[in-house]
Write an enzyme that holds these catalytic residues in place. Structure first.
Site, PDB file in Angstrom:
ATOM      1  CG  HIS A  37     -11.667  78.488 -34.597  1.00 35.96           C
ATOM      2  ND1 HIS A  37     -10.917  79.632 -34.491  1.00 35.96           N
ATOM      3  CD2 HIS A  37     -12.974  78.872 -34.446  1.00 35.96           C
ATOM      4  CE1 HIS A  37     -11.708  80.680 -34.270  1.00 35.96           C
ATOM      5  NE2 HIS A  37     -12.959  80.242 -34.229  1.00 35.96           N
ATOM      6  CG  HIS A  69      -4.135  80.725 -37.326  1.00 34.00           C
ATOM      7  ND1 HIS A  69      -2.838  80.856 -36.884  1.00 34.00           N
ATOM      8  CD2 HIS A  69      -4.822  80.114 -36.335  1.00 34.00           C
ATOM      9  CE1 HIS A  69      -2.732  80.354 -35.665  1.00 34.00           C
ATOM     10  NE2 HIS A  69      -3.917  79.882 -35.312  1.00 34.00           N
ATOM     11  N   GLY A 105     -14.083  72.779 -33.567  1.00 32.81           N
ATOM     12  CA  GLY A 105     -15.512  72.492 -33.627  1.00 32.81           C
ATOM     13  C   GLY A 105     -15.862  71.237 -34.406  1.00 32.81           C
ATOM     14  CG  MET A 160      -8.500  69.977 -29.077  1.00 34.25           C
ATOM     15  SD  MET A 160      -7.982  71.713 -28.958  1.00 34.25           S
ATOM     16  CE  MET A 160      -7.673  71.855 -27.203  1.00 34.25           C
ATOM     17  CB  SER A 161     -14.310  70.185 -26.600  1.00 35.13           C
ATOM     18  OG  SER A 161     -14.696  70.788 -27.821  1.00 35.13           O
TER      19      SER A 161
END
Length: 214
Positions: free
Chosen positions: A124, A104, A158, A178-179
C-alpha cells in the site's frame, strides 16, 4: 495510454450492497474487482452476474483470486494475490483473461512480469485503514517499482482525490481504490473526484467531464 481506475470491493460492504454501489459509479471507473476472501464461489458468481445483468460491461469485471468464477462469469480478468496461482499457471488455464498480480516491491513486480502478468497492483502506497499498523511503502518505492517494471503498475492503498494525482506523477498506470469509494458518504461523488484528480495530470490523459474510458 489513459490512466486506469480500479474499484475493489472492500469486504466491509455485503456483496449485494457493493453491486449496487458499483453500478452507480461505474461511469467513473475502468475496472470493478469482486474481492471477498470468505465468499463461496456460488455467491461470488451470483454477484458478478448481477453486475452484468445491471448493464455493466464484462470488459470491466475483474474477479480476485478465483479463476473458476472469472471464467464462469465471462469476466475480463482475474487479480492474483501473492498466495494465488502464479501468473504462468493462470495463463495456461485461462489464456484469454487479463492477469493482475499483487506486489509489494520492485523485485516482486519484476517476478510478476517474468511469470506473464499483464499488470501489477503495488501497495500500500499511503496509510490505509485496511493495513493498520503496517507502514506505507510510499511514493519513492512506487516510483522505483514503476521505473524497473516492464508491465503497468497500478497503485493501491489510501488513495483519495487529494493524493491520486501524485500517483500518476510517479509514472503509475493508474490507481486502485477500496474504502476511498466504498466507505465514502457519497460514493458517486468520491469516484468522480478521483477520476478528475487522476486525469488532471497530463499523464492521466483526461477525457473530460463524464468521459468513460471504455
Amino acid at each position: 495510454m489513459q490512466a486506469e481506475i480500479h474499484l475493489i470491493s472492500d469486504g466491509k460492504l455485503q456483496l449485494r450492497h457493493f453491486v449496487e454501489l458499483a453500478v452507480t459509479v461505474q461511469i467513473w471507473v475502468d475496472y470493478i474487482h469482486l474481492r471477498d476472501k470468505q465468499c463461496p464461489a456460488r455467491e461470488l458468481l451470483a454477484a458478478a452476474q448481477e453486475l452484468l445483468a445491471a448493464g455493466m460491461p464484462a470488459t470491466k469485471l475483474i474477479i480476485n483470486d478465483r479463476i473458476d468464477v472469472a471464467l464462469a462469469a465471462g469476466a475480463a480478468g482475474v487479480q492474483l494475490a501473492w498466495h494465488s496461482l502464479s501468473p504462468g499457471t493462470a495463463r495456461r488455464i485461462a489464456p484469454q483473461l487479463r492477469l493482475g498480480r499483487s506486489v509489494h516491491s520492485p523485485e516482486e513486480a519484476a517476478n510478476a512480469s517474468e511469470q506473464g502478468a499483464d499488470y501489477c497492483l503495488f501497495g500500500h502506497v499511503f496509510p490505509s485503514d485496511s493495513k493498520l499498523g503496517l507502514p506505507a511503502r510510499g511514493l519513492e518505492l512506487l516510483a522505483e517499482t514503476v521505473k524497473t517494471s516492464s508491465i503497468p503498475v497500478i497503485a493501491i492503498g489510501g488513495i483519495s482525490p487529494a493524493n491520486a494525482a501524485q500517483i500518476i506523477r510517479q509514472g503509475a498506470a493508474g490507481v486502485a481504490v477500496m474504502s476511498g469509494i466504498c466507505g465514502a458518504d457519497d460514493p458517486y461523488e468520491a469516484a468522480k473526484a478521483i477520476h478528475m484528480a487522476v486525469h488532471s495530470w497530463p499523464g492521466g490523459n483526461s477525457m473530460g467531464e463524464g468521459g468513460d474510458s471504455e
